[in-house]
Design a protein around this motif. Structure first.
Motif, mmCIF file in Angstrom:
data_model
loop_
_atom_site.group_PDB
_atom_site.id
_atom_site.type_symbol
_atom_site.label_atom_id
_atom_site.label_comp_id
_atom_site.label_asym_id
_atom_site.label_seq_id
_atom_site.Cartn_x
_atom_site.Cartn_y
_atom_site.Cartn_z
ATOM 1 N N GLY A 31 0.810 -1.219 0.000
ATOM 2 C CA GLY A 31 0.000 0.000 0.000
ATOM 3 C C GLY A 31 0.840 1.265 0.000
ATOM 4 N N ILE A 32 1.936 1.244 0.740
ATOM 5 C CA ILE A 32 2.813 2.411 0.801
ATOM 6 C C ILE A 32 3.438 2.699 -0.569
ATOM 7 C CG2 ILE A 32 5.003 3.254 1.759
ATOM 8 C CD1 ILE A 32 4.132 1.824 4.396
ATOM 9 N N VAL A 33 3.820 1.649 -1.291
ATOM 10 C CA VAL A 33 4.414 1.847 -2.620
ATOM 11 C C VAL A 33 3.385 2.461 -3.569
ATOM 12 C CG1 VAL A 33 5.390 0.677 -4.647
ATOM 13 C CG2 VAL A 33 6.172 0.059 -2.368
ATOM 14 N N ILE A 34 2.148 2.017 -3.474
ATOM 15 C CA ILE A 34 1.105 2.607 -4.321
ATOM 16 C C ILE A 34 0.902 4.077 -3.958
ATOM 17 C CG2 ILE A 34 -1.361 2.534 -4.875
ATOM 18 C CD1 ILE A 34 -1.131 -0.545 -4.682
ATOM 19 N N ALA A 35 0.941 4.394 -2.661
ATOM 20 C CA ALA A 35 0.837 5.797 -2.238
ATOM 21 C C ALA A 35 2.022 6.617 -2.746
ATOM 22 C CB ALA A 35 0.736 5.875 -0.721
ATOM 23 N N ALA A 36 3.208 6.031 -2.724
ATOM 24 C CA ALA A 36 4.402 6.731 -3.229
ATOM 25 C C ALA A 36 4.278 6.990 -4.727
ATOM 26 C CB ALA A 36 5.659 5.925 -2.926
ATOM 27 N N LEU A 37 3.669 6.075 -5.441
ATOM 28 C CA LEU A 37 3.427 6.288 -6.873
ATOM 29 C C LEU A 37 2.530 7.503 -7.074
ATOM 30 C CD1 LEU A 37 3.503 5.533 -9.873
ATOM 31 C CD2 LEU A 37 1.687 3.880 -9.411
ATOM 32 N N THR A 38 1.522 7.628 -6.253
ATOM 33 C CA THR A 38 0.612 8.771 -6.341
ATOM 34 C C THR A 38 1.364 10.078 -6.085
ATOM 35 O OG1 THR A 38 -1.183 7.359 -5.565
ATOM 36 C CG2 THR A 38 -1.542 9.722 -5.439
ATOM 37 N N VAL A 39 2.220 10.087 -5.074
ATOM 38 C CA VAL A 39 3.020 11.278 -4.773
ATOM 39 C C VAL A 39 3.939 11.597 -5.951
ATOM 40 C CG1 VAL A 39 4.880 12.167 -3.303
ATOM 41 C CG2 VAL A 39 2.913 11.010 -2.280
ATOM 42 N N TYR B 159 10.728 6.333 -15.122
ATOM 43 C CA TYR B 159 10.328 6.740 -13.782
ATOM 44 C C TYR B 159 9.204 5.877 -13.222
ATOM 45 C CZ TYR B 159 13.036 11.021 -13.178
ATOM 46 O OH TYR B 159 14.048 11.908 -12.984
ATOM 47 N N LEU B 160 8.317 5.412 -14.081
ATOM 48 C CA LEU B 160 7.134 4.693 -13.595
ATOM 49 C C LEU B 160 7.345 3.188 -13.452
ATOM 50 C CD1 LEU B 160 4.316 6.611 -15.472
ATOM 51 C CD2 LEU B 160 5.088 6.895 -13.116
ATOM 52 N N PHE B 161 8.177 2.594 -14.294
ATOM 53 C CA PHE B 161 8.373 1.146 -14.226
ATOM 54 C C PHE B 161 8.853 0.657 -12.861
ATOM 55 C CE2 PHE B 161 10.946 -2.705 -14.681
ATOM 56 C CZ PHE B 161 9.945 -3.581 -15.066
ATOM 57 N N PRO B 162 9.784 1.340 -12.186
ATOM 58 C CA PRO B 162 10.218 0.841 -10.874
ATOM 59 C C PRO B 162 9.069 0.673 -9.868
ATOM 60 C CG PRO B 162 11.746 2.493 -11.663
ATOM 61 C CD PRO B 162 10.595 2.494 -12.615
ATOM 62 N N PHE B 163 8.055 1.506 -9.976
ATOM 63 C CA PHE B 163 6.911 1.355 -9.072
ATOM 64 C C PHE B 163 6.142 0.076 -9.383
ATOM 65 C CE2 PHE B 163 7.806 5.832 -8.724
ATOM 66 C CZ PHE B 163 7.689 6.031 -7.360
ATOM 67 N N TRP B 164 5.966 -0.181 -10.660
ATOM 68 C CA TRP B 164 5.267 -1.406 -11.062
ATOM 69 C C TRP B 164 6.058 -2.626 -10.598
ATOM 70 C CZ3 TRP B 164 2.566 -1.491 -16.458
ATOM 71 C CH2 TRP B 164 1.573 -2.479 -16.469
#
Length: 177
Positions: free
Chosen positions: A77-85, A107-112
């Motif tokens: 959940g925290i990683v998804i929130a960090a993606l939003t930020v 920039y976006l792939f590391p979150f996935w």
């Protein structure tokens, strides 16, 4: 393509494997993977020193699977929130150029990837809990070793991802409206 032309994404560029192809193996060239391997081997060495590796691995899985499941779910959940930020930190005027240059993909792939790693953690923890409950012990030693590795790798990778968010925030601070 000139600056005024709109960049058209292909469907493949919006998939996990499409983004992986764009970013390549550079996502694996960091300290998180080797550090996870070292710590996993170190932990396995301690379990092996007991003289009864399978029994020790089964006991370790009983002791920590529930805690790792909770931690993995929370960090997911925290990683998804960090993606939003992170998305909020992108300067809107720069997004089309970042998309054209595929910098946005990087920039976006590391979150996935991080969310995927935490999802694997959750799944393996669930398997460990189920196997311990129904006494299928033959798979537990291999699963707990894999879980320790993937948990450590996910943790270290998430720390690396935090660095990416910090870099982006610092770069965003330089942009004048």
């Amino acid at each position: 393509m000139n600056e005024k032309e709109e960049y058209k994404l292909t469907y493949e560029e919006t998939t996990f494997w499409g983004l992986f192809k764009i970013t390549g193996f550079n996502e694996f060239k960091n300290w998180s993977l080797p550090l996870a391997v070292i710590f996993t081997l170190w932990i396995c060495g301690f379990i092996f020193k007991t003289g009864r590796f399978s029994e020790g691995a089964i006991q370790v899985s009983k002791d920590i699977a529930g805690a790792l499941l909770g931690a993995s779910g929370g960090i997911f959940g925290i990683v998804i929130a960090a993606l939003t930020v992170t998305i909020a930190l992108f300067h809107q005027a720069l997004l089309p150029g970042m998309l054209r240059s595929k910098l946005l993909h990087s920039y976006l792939f590391p979150f996935w990837k991080a969310v995927g790693l935490w999802a694997v953690n959750i799944f393996v923890c669930l398997l460990l809990i189920i196997f311990n409950s129904i006494k299928i012990n033959c798979y537990i030693p291999a699963l707990i070793i894999f879980e320790i590795f993937i948990f450590l790798y996910s943790t270290f990778y998430t720390v690396k991802l935090s660095g990416l968010v910090i870099q982006l925030a610092l770069q965003r601070a330089q942009i004048k409206e």
